[in-house]
Design a protein around this motif. Structure first.
Motif, PDB file in Angstrom:
ATOM      1  N   GLN A  45      -3.498   2.875   5.447  1.00  0.00           N
ATOM      2  CA  GLN A  45      -3.281   1.511   4.987  1.00  0.00           C
ATOM      3  C   GLN A  45      -4.554   0.918   4.393  1.00  0.00           C
ATOM      4  O   GLN A  45      -4.512   0.179   3.401  1.00  0.00           O
ATOM      5  N   LYS A  48      -5.000   2.255   0.949  1.00  0.00           N
ATOM      6  CA  LYS A  48      -4.013   1.615   0.078  1.00  0.00           C
ATOM      7  C   LYS A  48      -4.462   0.209  -0.299  1.00  0.00           C
ATOM      8  O   LYS A  48      -4.346  -0.196  -1.470  1.00  0.00           O
ATOM      9  N   ASN A  49      -4.967  -0.545   0.678  1.00  0.00           N
ATOM     10  CA  ASN A  49      -5.452  -1.901   0.397  1.00  0.00           C
ATOM     11  C   ASN A  49      -6.587  -1.875  -0.612  1.00  0.00           C
ATOM     12  O   ASN A  49      -6.645  -2.714  -1.526  1.00  0.00           O
TER      13      ASN A  49
END
Length: 437
Positions: A45, A48-49
């Motif tokens: 995550q 991805k951020n």
């Protein structure tokens, strides 16, 4: 003598990169003054951020005009500076447009042509940004904290970018051999006639002058980053990677307090037993934060990453209703205090000497802290995942737990919770009396 320009170039390049590396080392030292915090969770995550927010500018385009212009400047400036690699090779080895010797002419022409188009787009976008700041005067650029250096810094960056783009185009327009190729000069071919009355020798001097000013300007701009809000073009990537993944508004619990509560609720635990030294139950040296060293290193990274765009402040309901709070100022004050602490350490041979100052009161007032509604509007608005609220809450925690300095209304509520099990001033036995009315 033929090697003198190359030697001079190497010296300038070495000094520019060396000074930048020195400032990066100081930056990392200052950030590491913060408390340790675990941000090793959910790496997928986090990547991805970083890809979506820092690289993809996903939060930036929520305000379409500024967002699209920023994407143009961001993409254009980064891609155009790919040519810096060619300039560095030419400067070190004394070649001229080494790309033409390595790449097919059509490929090289396509690259330089793309760079020229992007340079014009960047120039136009920068002019629009300048007009928004200085002619239209958008309110968020003229708040009380945006005076003196913060206001001028934004304009200096815009001037830098305009000059660098102009030098790049002038360099191409006055390069006689490049213009003769008629490949890649999609913009500069229209500028070349401006210099048509000059001799070939004069054109060469202008071209070399623009070439030198362009690379020296880039090195100056690189080292200017540390002192400006433009540092975010480097720190946005780690800042979005290490950004908070917990639900917005989730308050972090202190381990020592949690363990204390558990102990009070466990009848088998001796309440008078002292925790072992170094154990998880050990009480921290300070609850909350009163100075930058009490914050964690991610919060200090946030402070250095702040773009001073003011989106957080423009969305803040407390600021909109005339309260003193400005989330942008919270970040700017944190960075200014951290810089002051860093200079203190430098002046005292690596040791911090007490200066009688702290972030609380000397930089950030209590009025600002208690004006916050903890709504997370500032966190949601930030285009690079900065969390001003986390700093506000840590400083509030210090006021409540270390100084018992909460506002009267809050103290009354906490007293009622302690005595009555509810925030209202009624005995628990009277809690259901309303049904008799």
């Amino acid at each position: 003598m033929s090697y003198l320009p190359n030697l001079l170039f190497v010296i300038i390049l070495f000094l520019g990169i060396g000074f930048f590396a020195k400032n990066v080392k100081k930056l990392m030292r200052n950030i590491k003054l913060g408390q340790d915090t675990d941000v090793s969770d959910n790496k997928a995550q986090r990547w991805k951020n970083m890809a979506m927010i820092a690289l993809g500018q996903s939060k930036m385009v929520r305000r379409p005009i500024a967002g699209i212009l920023h994407v143009v400047v961001y993409v254009g400036f980064i891609i155009i500076n790919i040519e810096v690699l060619e300039i560095i090779i030419d400067g070190i080895f004394g070649t001229h447009r080494i790309g033409l010797q390595i790449l097919p002419q059509s490929v090289y022409g396509f690259l330089i042509g793309s760079f020229e188009v992007l340079a014009v787009l960047v120039f136009i976008a920068v002019i629009v940004f300048w007009l928004r700041r200085n002619v239209i005067k958008l309110a968020r650029f003229w708040k009380s904290e945006m005076t003196s250096w913060p206001k001028n810094d934004g304009n200096y960056i815009l001037y830098f970018e305009m000059v660098l783009m102009t030098l790049f185009l002038v360099m191409n327009a006055t390069d006689v051999n490049f213009q003769a190729l008629n490949s890649g000069n999609v913009i500069s071919q229209y500028m070349a006639p401006w210099f048509s009355g000059l001799s070939e020798g004069t054109l060469h001097i202008i071209e070399r002058g623009a070439w030198w000013l362009h690379i020296v300007g880039i090195l100056i701009f690189l080292n200017y980053l540390y002192f400006s809000k433009h540092l975010h073009i480097l720190l946005a990537f780690p800042n979005t990677y290490y950004g908070n993944l917990k639900p917005k508004g989730q308050f972090n619990n202190l381990e020592a307090v949690t363990n204390e509560v558990k102990m009070m609720m466990d009848p088998n635990v001796d309440p008078f037993a002292a925790p072992a030294e170094g154990s998880e139950d050990e009480v921290p040296a300070k609850f909350g934060a009163s100075d930058v060293q009490d914050l964690n290193w991610v919060q200090l990274l946030n402070a250095y990453t702040c773009t001073e765009c003011g989106r957080c402040t423009s969305e803040c309901p407390a600021n909109q209703t005339g309260k003193k709070l400005s989330p942008r100022k919270i970040m700017m004050d944190t960075r200014d205090r951290l810089e002051e602490v860093g200079k203190n350490i430098d002046a005292n041979k690596g040791e911090f000497k007490e200066d009688g100052k702290q972030l609380l009161d000397n930089y950030i007032t209590r009025e600002e802290l208690w004006a916050c509604t903890s709504c997370n509007a500032c966190v949601e608005a930030c285009p690079v995942s900065i969390d001003p609220l986390s700093i506000i809450l840590e400083m509030r925690r210090y006021l409540v737990m270390e100084q018992s300095a909460a506002p009267t209304e809050l103290n009354n509520m906490m007293t009622n919770i302690e005595n009555n099990g509810a925030p209202w001033p009624y005995n628990q036995m009277d809690r259901l009396n309303w049904k008799n009315e």
